[in-house]
Write an enzyme that holds these catalytic residues in place. Structure first.
Site, PDB file in Angstrom:
ATOM      1  N   GLU A 134       0.820  -1.203   0.000  1.00  0.00           N
ATOM      2  CA  GLU A 134       0.000   0.000   0.000  1.00  0.00           C
ATOM      3  C   GLU A 134       0.860   1.262   0.000  1.00  0.00           C
ATOM      4  O   GLU A 134       1.936   1.298   0.591  1.00  0.00           O
ATOM      5  CB  GLU A 134      -0.922  -0.012   1.223  1.00  0.00           C
ATOM      6  CG  GLU A 134      -1.874  -1.180   1.156  1.00  0.00           C
ATOM      7  CD  GLU A 134      -2.886  -1.213   2.289  1.00  0.00           C
ATOM      8  OE1 GLU A 134      -3.856  -1.960   2.157  1.00  0.00           O
ATOM      9  OE2 GLU A 134      -2.724  -0.509   3.291  1.00  0.00           O
ATOM     10  N   CYS A 186       6.110  -6.730   7.564  1.00  0.00           N
ATOM     11  CA  CYS A 186       7.195  -6.229   8.408  1.00  0.00           C
ATOM     12  C   CYS A 186       7.581  -7.321   9.397  1.00  0.00           C
ATOM     13  O   CYS A 186       6.725  -8.032   9.913  1.00  0.00           O
ATOM     14  CB  CYS A 186       6.746  -4.974   9.165  1.00  0.00           C
ATOM     15  SG  CYS A 186       8.106  -4.184  10.060  1.00  0.00           S
ATOM     16  N   CYS A 192       1.098  -2.259  16.055  1.00  0.00           N
ATOM     17  CA  CYS A 192       1.086  -1.998  14.614  1.00  0.00           C
ATOM     18  C   CYS A 192       0.392  -3.120  13.862  1.00  0.00           C
ATOM     19  O   CYS A 192       0.758  -4.289  13.977  1.00  0.00           O
ATOM     20  CB  CYS A 192       2.511  -1.817  14.103  1.00  0.00           C
ATOM     21  SG  CYS A 192       2.581  -1.522  12.329  1.00  0.00           S
ATOM     22  N   CYS A 252      -1.491   5.675   9.933  1.00  0.00           N
ATOM     23  CA  CYS A 252      -0.269   5.001  10.396  1.00  0.00           C
ATOM     24  C   CYS A 252      -0.605   3.649  11.010  1.00  0.00           C
ATOM     25  O   CYS A 252      -1.491   3.548  11.844  1.00  0.00           O
ATOM     26  CB  CYS A 252       0.429   5.795  11.494  1.00  0.00           C
ATOM     27  SG  CYS A 252       0.882   7.434  11.036  1.00  0.00           S
ATOM     28  N   CYS A 277       6.063  -4.950  16.131  1.00  0.00           N
ATOM     29  CA  CYS A 277       5.706  -3.956  17.147  1.00  0.00           C
ATOM     30  C   CYS A 277       4.255  -4.226  17.572  1.00  0.00           C
ATOM     31  O   CYS A 277       3.387  -4.435  16.726  1.00  0.00           O
ATOM     32  CB  CYS A 277       5.850  -2.534  16.607  1.00  0.00           C
ATOM     33  SG  CYS A 277       7.552  -2.130  16.181  1.00  0.00           S
ATOM     34  N   CYS A 328       3.447   8.475   1.410  1.00  0.00           N
ATOM     35  CA  CYS A 328       3.939   7.505   2.396  1.00  0.00           C
ATOM     36  C   CYS A 328       4.173   6.184   1.657  1.00  0.00           C
ATOM     37  O   CYS A 328       3.252   5.564   1.138  1.00  0.00           O
ATOM     38  CB  CYS A 328       2.890   7.361   3.496  1.00  0.00           C
ATOM     39  SG  CYS A 328       3.377   6.215   4.775  1.00  0.00           S
TER      40      CYS A 328
HETATM   41  N1  SAH Z   1       9.245   0.499  10.487  1.00  0.00           N
HETATM   42  C1  SAH Z   1       9.355   1.913  10.456  1.00  0.00           C
HETATM   43  C2  SAH Z   1       8.415   2.610   9.489  1.00  0.00           C
HETATM   44  C3  SAH Z   1       6.970   2.142   9.393  1.00  0.00           C
HETATM   45  S1  SAH Z   1       5.822   2.530  10.657  1.00  0.00           S
HETATM   46  C4  SAH Z   1       9.231   2.490  11.855  1.00  0.00           C
HETATM   47  O1  SAH Z   1       8.967   1.729  12.787  1.00  0.00           O
HETATM   48  O2  SAH Z   1       9.463   3.675  12.032  1.00  0.00           O
HETATM   49  C5  SAH Z   1       5.552   4.247  10.567  1.00  0.00           C
HETATM   50  C6  SAH Z   1       5.120   4.849  11.916  1.00  0.00           C
HETATM   51  O3  SAH Z   1       3.757   4.491  12.249  1.00  0.00           O
HETATM   52  C7  SAH Z   1       5.985   4.352  13.065  1.00  0.00           C
HETATM   53  O4  SAH Z   1       6.339   5.390  13.944  1.00  0.00           O
HETATM   54  C8  SAH Z   1       5.040   3.388  13.745  1.00  0.00           C
HETATM   55  O5  SAH Z   1       5.418   3.158  15.058  1.00  0.00           O
HETATM   56  C9  SAH Z   1       3.711   4.089  13.608  1.00  0.00           C
HETATM   57  N2  SAH Z   1       2.557   3.209  13.864  1.00  0.00           N
HETATM   58  C10 SAH Z   1       2.478   1.884  13.705  1.00  0.00           C
HETATM   59  N3  SAH Z   1       1.266   1.428  14.085  1.00  0.00           N
HETATM   60  C11 SAH Z   1       0.551   2.499  14.478  1.00  0.00           C
HETATM   61  C12 SAH Z   1      -0.792   2.679  14.952  1.00  0.00           C
HETATM   62  N4  SAH Z   1      -1.628   1.649  15.070  1.00  0.00           N
HETATM   63  N5  SAH Z   1      -1.181   3.924  15.263  1.00  0.00           N
HETATM   64  C13 SAH Z   1      -0.349   4.977  15.087  1.00  0.00           C
HETATM   65  N6  SAH Z   1       0.917   4.870  14.630  1.00  0.00           N
HETATM   66  C14 SAH Z   1       1.360   3.642  14.337  1.00  0.00           C
END
Ligand code: SAH
Length: 377
Positions: free
Chosen positions: A103, A123, A130, A351, A127, A116
């Site tokens: 996406e 991934c 996420c 995000c 986390c 973006c």
């Molecule tokens: N792997 C990289 C880039 C992708 S995530 C990283 O971790 O930075 C992009 C951003 O979105 C990151 O800061 C991540 O922590 C955040 N993110 C992931 N899941 C989210 C959610 N459910 N709500 C808000 N931000 C989120």
């Protein structure tokens, strides 16, 4: 004007010119006995004029056009789905040759248009908050698959014919961890920043990482661009439960790498720290004060992100009042903060909501049938 895309997704062993940055194209042309300026010409045709038919590249000799057509290709992913949010955010689902889907999201604002971009199919970092991570991991994207997202977005936004709409900024914050796909990401960023391609300045391209320390050092040696680091917690215990990568590269090492990165940059720059506010997990006054200590001495832009909920996440978005208090504590300590507005929620483009369609090789998704440590039940 960029052409409407019409092409076939035949898998081919031919060289895809979208995989090559200037240096790669120069090497390719030098092997053909051609002058190095051919690289600039081809970059311009593909990325500035949106031309993917070799026969239209009128400043190349007919013999060279035929040669390129025979030996190479300009191959883009197919557009599988195109959604526009009530707030103008657009999300595209792109189908790759192997059936995986990724996406890309375009976020228009008054003074800019941010794209973006995804760097991996899924991934591997897992986390806990996420949604992308939960779907597991399949593979790295090629340089072509990364830069194609910029190519396609530019083309599709052009078609909207809305004045002022274009891609002015790129953030590698889509699916994946860009620094675990280092070479392909760096090559794609070089194309984004090349004056004969997208010509984006170093302040307009951001790589976001969960904190792959050795790769942050390598990046500092390779490119002058913006770095965003996903912090989400001010201490190791909490961060271990939110960002498992922290067990490998704990906060002290990560912050030291951020300081080294800043020292290497040519111009005065700062690091964007991302902090997703999770209700009752990392959003107390004490967390805010600990965060101030953590980033002390690092030129900082603190990006506070309201958590975007998804099914069975186990987390809740911090309330407005809490976000305000948290923000104020940081601001009063002299830290520049931005509370990110959530965009494109109604089309799952916010995000952490980008999931594409990942054939999960890690079988991770199964594990989330049970609640996990650090999650609220
Ligand atoms: N792997 C990289 C880039 C992708 S995530 C990283 O971790 O930075 C992009 C951003 O979105 C990151 O800061 C991540 O922590 C955040 N993110 C992931 N899941 C989210 C959610 N459910 N709500 C808000 N931000 C989120």
């Amino acid at each position: 004007m960029r052409p409407i895309i019409a092409q076939h997704n035949s898998v081919s062993a031919r060289l895809n010119l979208l995989d090559l940055d200037r240096q790669g194209l120069e090497e390719y042309f030098s092997k053909l006995g051609e002058k190095s300026f051919r690289a600039s010409q081809v970059l311009q045709w593909i990325h500035q004029k949106g031309v993917i038919d070799f026969q239209q590249m009128s400043n190349l000799s007919q013999a060279l056009r035929d040669r390129l057509q025979q030996d190479t290709m300009i191959h883009l992913p197919e557009l599988a789905y195109d959604a526009t949010s009530a707030d103008g955010t657009r999300k595209w689902l792109l189908q790759l040759n192997d059936g995986n889907r990724i996406e890309t999201v375009y976020i228009p604002e008054d003074d800019r248009g941010t794209l973006c971009v995804s760097s991996q199919v899924g991934c591997a970092l897992d986390c806990s908050f996420c949604s992308t991570g939960r779907r597991g991991f399949n593979r790295n994207l090629s340089t072509a698959e990364i830069i194609s997202q910029v190519w396609l977005a530019t083309c599709l936004i052009d078609e909207e014919k809305k004045p002022g709409r274009k891609v002015t900024n790129v953030v590698l914050m889509g699916m994946g961890e860009p620094l675990l796909n280092f070479d392909n990401v760096v090559r794609a960023v070089r194309i984004m920043m090349d004056d004969f391609a997208y010509g984006l300045s170093k302040r307009r391209v951001t790589i976001s990482t969960a904190g792959v320390v050795p790769a942050i050092d390598r990046l500092g040696d390779s490119l002058d661009m913006r770095l965003a680091v996903s912090l989400h917690a001010p201490d190791n215990e909490l961060r271990n439960s939110l960002v498992p990568l922290n067990r490998k590269y704990p906060l002290q090492e990560l912050m030291a790498a951020c300081r080294r990165f800043i020292d290497k940059q040519n111009t005065r720059s700062r690091i964007t720290f991302e902090y997703v506010l999770l209700d009752g997990v990392n959003d107390s006054d004490q967390h805010a004060r600990a965060l101030i200590q953590l980033v002390k001495g690092i030129p900082t832009l603190m990006n506070l992100i309201p958590f975007n909920p998804f099914e069975n996440s186990g987390y809740k978005t911090s309330r407005g009042k809490r976000v305000e208090c948290f923000n104020k504590i940081l601001a009063d300590a002299g830290i520049t903060t931005v509370v990110r507005r959530t965009r494109g929620e109604d089309i799952d483009a916010a995000c952490g909501q980008l999931v594409g369609k990942v054939e999960d090789k890690s079988r991770r998704y199964r594990r989330f049938e049970e609640p996990r440590i650090g999650m609220r039940t």
